[in-house]
Design a protein around this motif. Structure first.
Motif, PDB file in Angstrom:
ATOM      1  N   HIS A 178      31.205 -32.970 -12.804  1.00 56.00           N
ATOM      2  CA  HIS A 178      31.483 -32.107 -13.799  1.00 56.00           C
ATOM      3  C   HIS A 178      31.258 -33.047 -15.214  1.00 56.00           C
TER       4      HIS A 178
ATOM      5  N   TRP B 197      31.900 -26.250 -12.833  1.00 57.45           N
ATOM      6  CA  TRP B 197      32.612 -26.114 -11.748  1.00 57.45           C
ATOM      7  C   TRP B 197      32.322 -25.182 -10.424  1.00 57.45           C
ATOM      8  N   SER B 198      31.825 -24.116 -11.049  1.00 59.83           N
ATOM      9  CA  SER B 198      31.078 -23.032 -10.061  1.00 59.83           C
ATOM     10  C   SER B 198      29.658 -23.507  -9.398  1.00 59.83           C
TER      11      SER B 198
ATOM     12  N   LYS C 199      42.641 -26.151  -1.266  1.00 64.48           N
ATOM     13  CA  LYS C 199      43.377 -25.506  -2.622  1.00 64.48           C
ATOM     14  C   LYS C 199      44.236 -26.162  -3.150  1.00 64.48           C
TER      15      LYS C 199
ATOM     16  N   GLU D 183      44.362 -28.395  -6.614  1.00 63.59           N
ATOM     17  CA  GLU D 183      44.962 -27.766  -7.948  1.00 63.59           C
ATOM     18  C   GLU D 183      46.174 -28.870  -8.451  1.00 63.59           C
TER      19      GLU D 183
ATOM     20  N   PRO E 142      39.942 -26.919 -11.224  1.00 67.59           N
ATOM     21  CA  PRO E 142      39.860 -25.526 -11.099  1.00 67.59           C
ATOM     22  C   PRO E 142      39.360 -25.123  -9.776  1.00 67.59           C
ATOM     23  N   CYS E 143      40.041 -24.357  -9.058  1.00 66.76           N
ATOM     24  CA  CYS E 143      39.202 -24.030  -7.789  1.00 66.76           C
ATOM     25  C   CYS E 143      39.749 -22.557  -7.332  1.00 66.76           C
ATOM     26  N   GLU E 144      39.008 -22.124  -6.171  1.00 69.07           N
ATOM     27  CA  GLU E 144      39.567 -20.718  -5.830  1.00 69.07           C
ATOM     28  C   GLU E 144      38.973 -20.559  -4.359  1.00 69.07           C
TER      29      GLU E 144
ATOM     30  N   ASP F 225      34.555 -19.978 -13.756  1.00 66.52           N
ATOM     31  CA  ASP F 225      34.339 -21.307 -13.332  1.00 66.52           C
ATOM     32  C   ASP F 225      34.898 -22.020 -12.745  1.00 66.52           C
ATOM     33  N   ARG F 226      35.108 -22.000 -11.296  1.00 62.31           N
ATOM     34  CA  ARG F 226      36.024 -22.644 -10.786  1.00 62.31           C
ATOM     35  C   ARG F 226      35.081 -23.248  -9.313  1.00 62.31           C
TER      36      ARG F 226
ATOM     37  N   LYS G 284      34.387 -23.608  -5.465  1.00 60.92           N
ATOM     38  CA  LYS G 284      34.382 -22.661  -4.454  1.00 60.92           C
ATOM     39  C   LYS G 284      34.990 -23.479  -3.041  1.00 60.92           C
TER      40      LYS G 284
END
Length: 604
Positions: A490, A496-497, A513, A517, A522-524, A533-534, A536
């Motif tokens: 980053h 991030w995405s 995840k 965190e 930042p994630c999903e 903007d996380r 994946k």
């Protein structure tokens, strides 16, 4: 030999003169020339007969007129020509062919001027495009002597014309090229760079632009698309425009652009068809990706993109069939849905021939009875099918389930199969890492045109960072190192995405995840579709068809799993590793057979 797009055998020439011009351009020009025949340009979608492009010479637009003085041409002046309409037997007035060529050329240049990166700056030519351009006329049925004796040179500059005797098969290549470039008023001052060549192609033909996968769940501004333009490779474009009609099968390695070709083909067929076009794939994330591309192109009402199981459920609901009840497992429910659709089609309660065309991505994950079903959905009048296949990426079926011929399932592609061996997605280093584990899996296996060969990928030569293979004493330290590497990427400028953590199975995604965190990354989960903007997080199975600049593969001590066949696990690793386009990070807090193949770049 120049690259003609589409290829000669796929061109639909209006007359024999255009074919002869195409043959001569292809044969007499060198292999760094690009030639487009009758491909629509820009917003007005005008169709110049030929666009000839060379990075050292510029852009030349040619208009071809198969006219002759043997009763066809009745008269002419600078603005109009009087020619015989063979259908009615009457004389009609048409615009000067040189004016037609000029108008097409201006349309081409107007497309390019919209891109600030293709305009000149800081010179007396400021605002003009960065390459020379011109236009001309070809008369395949008029000799130079006839042209001069009839006074054509008074209304069309002789230097802008190629005549019949100047394009015969035996004409000297240098003399033919001199005729073409004699049409230019100003020579090129600088050779175009590869990025400029791509931008010229992407502006002339917006359908060649590659939709960014990192913006899969978000909106991409037009300014971003222009600034960071990526386009199909020239060979990919040539293939996409040359597929022709009927059943087509493309065998391509990971990263060879199969999905990109499918998206282009779907757009082309949708604009030419009255019935909808169906696009199917095995995984839902890939279906979401393709659907987003069609949405951006405004084709969501013409192109129906679904995962195979979602399509089966839709067919049952649309035609009033009973949808099987929820089962103990999702696989059992899906299997019953498929059987219900097959039975309903056999009873004619679900109609066949619903679609102008069917395009199948991930065809290697479709068992025989799936393919046999969807082939029946093609309208017999169009009979258009495109199947994309890579035996090395078959991760949902056992090997014994893939042993069938295309003919057995109703696919007639003899003489219409294509093999793509070059991997454009991955750097040499990433591809080498994937091959370390999957070397035996990727041993080439030939097959006849009615079967599926196994193809060893060839790298495109793109260089990048060495793969990071990191072994750590504990799982906690492993997650800390993954988060540190993502943070470093980053800080290098990756969003991030742009990044993905690809886990062996779903429980690994939940763990990833939680740990990310905790490390404030930042994630999903990929299914979240928030568009933020996380980073994946997804499984190896759901990663198929997707790509990310930065990929982390954690917990590699779990592969190969004792519960599964080692070759199938190697196939799964290969799929996951080849999702990375720039950086690949592999971590482990233990040893495994796969890790023994990978020389660690870091030991902690």
């Amino acid at each position: 030999m120049a690259k003609l797009i589409p290829v000669l055998g796929s061109c639909r020439f209006a007359n024999g003169g255009e074919r002869r011009v195409a043959e001569r351009l292809e044969d007499k020009l060198d292999d760094d020339y690009l030639i487009w025949y009758n491909v629509p340009v820009g917003q007005l979608q005008l169709h110049p007969d030929f666009i000839v492009f060379h990075p050292n010479r510029g852009i030349l637009v040619l208009e071809v007129k198969e006219w002759s003085f043997n009763g066809y041409i009745q008269g002419f002046d600078r603005d109009t020509w009087q020619v015989l309409d063979t259908a009615s037997g009457r004389v009609k007035c048409v615009k000067s062919p040189l004016d037609q060529a000029r108008n097409y050329a201006l349309q081409v240049i107007d497309c390019l001027k919209l891109d600030p990166q293709l305009r000149q700056e800081g010179t007396r030519w400021e605002g003009n495009i960065c390459c020379s351009w011109s236009y001309g006329v070809v008369f395949p049925n008029i000799t130079r002597k006839e042209f001069d004796s009839q006074g054509c040179g008074k209304v069309i500059e002789s230097s802008r014309v190629i005549c019949k005797d100047e394009m015969i098969p035996s004409v000297d290549s240098e003399a033919f090229q001199n005729r073409l470039w004699g049409m230019f008023q100003f020579p090129m001052r600088n050779k175009l760079s590869l990025p400029q060549i791509d931008r010229i192609r992407g502006n002339l033909f917006p359908e060649l632009r590659v939709t960014s996968q990192v913006n899969l769940f978000g909106d991409e501004e037009e300014g971003d698309a222009l600034r960071d333009m990526r386009v199909m490779d020239i060979l990919q474009e040539q293939l996409a425009r040359s597929l022709g009609e009927g059943h087509r099968v493309i065998h391509g390695v990971a990263g060879s652009g199969k999905t990109m070709i499918l998206a282009y083909r779907a757009e082309y067929l949708a604009t030419a068809s009255h019935k909808p076009v169906l696009v199917l794939c095995k995984s839902r994330p890939l279906a979401d990706k393709l659907a987003s591309i069609m949405l951006r192109k405004g084709l969501e009402h013409k192109v129906d993109v679904r995962s195979f199981h979602a399509w089966c459920g839709l067919q049952l609901r649309t035609y009033g069939q009973t949808v099987p009840a929820q089962k103990t497992t999702l696989d059992a429910m899906f299997a019953e849905q498929v059987d219900a659709v097959i039975r309903a089609v056999d009873r004619r309660q679900i109609p066949i021939g619903q679609y102008a065309a069917v395009l199948i991505d991930e065809g290697h994950d479709f068992p025989a009875h799936w393919l046999r079903l969807v082939v029946q959905m093609i309208d017999p009048e169009t009979n258009s099918l495109l199947l994309l296949y890579d035996k090395a990426q078959s991760i949902f079926q056992k090997s014994k389930d893939t042993k069938f011929s295309f003919k057995e399932v109703g696919i007639s592609a003899q003489g219409r199969t294509t093999i793509l061996k070059i991997n454009y997605r991955n750097t040499r280093q990433i591809l080498a890492t994937a091959n370390l584990v999957a070397r035996e899996l990727l041993s080439p296996q030939d097959a006849d045109e009615d079967g599926a060969p196994l193809i060893r990928p060839m790298g495109s030569g793109r260089e990048g960072d060495e793969t990071m293979v990191i072994r750590l004493p504990s799982r906690v330290q492993e997650w800390q190192r993954v988060s540190a590497q993502l943070q470093a990427a980053h800080e290098e400028g990756f969003a991030w995405s742009d990044m993905a953590i690809i886990c062996h199975y779903k429980n690994g995604c939940d763990e990833a995840k939680f740990e990310m965190e905790r490390e404030h990354i930042p994630c999903e989960l990929l299914d979240a579709k928030s568009g933020l903007d996380r980073v994946k997080i997804l499984t190896m199975h759901t990663s198929k068809g997707l790509e990310f600049p930065v990929v982390a593969l954690p917990n590699m001590e779990l592969m190969p799993s004792h519960s599964f066949d080692e070759s199938e696990e190697a196939r799964l690793f290969y799929v996951a590793a080849t999702r990375a386009t720039h950086k690949l990070i592999i971590t482990s807090s233990g040893d495994s057979k796969f890790m023994q193949h990978l020389a660690p770049s870091q030991l902690t």
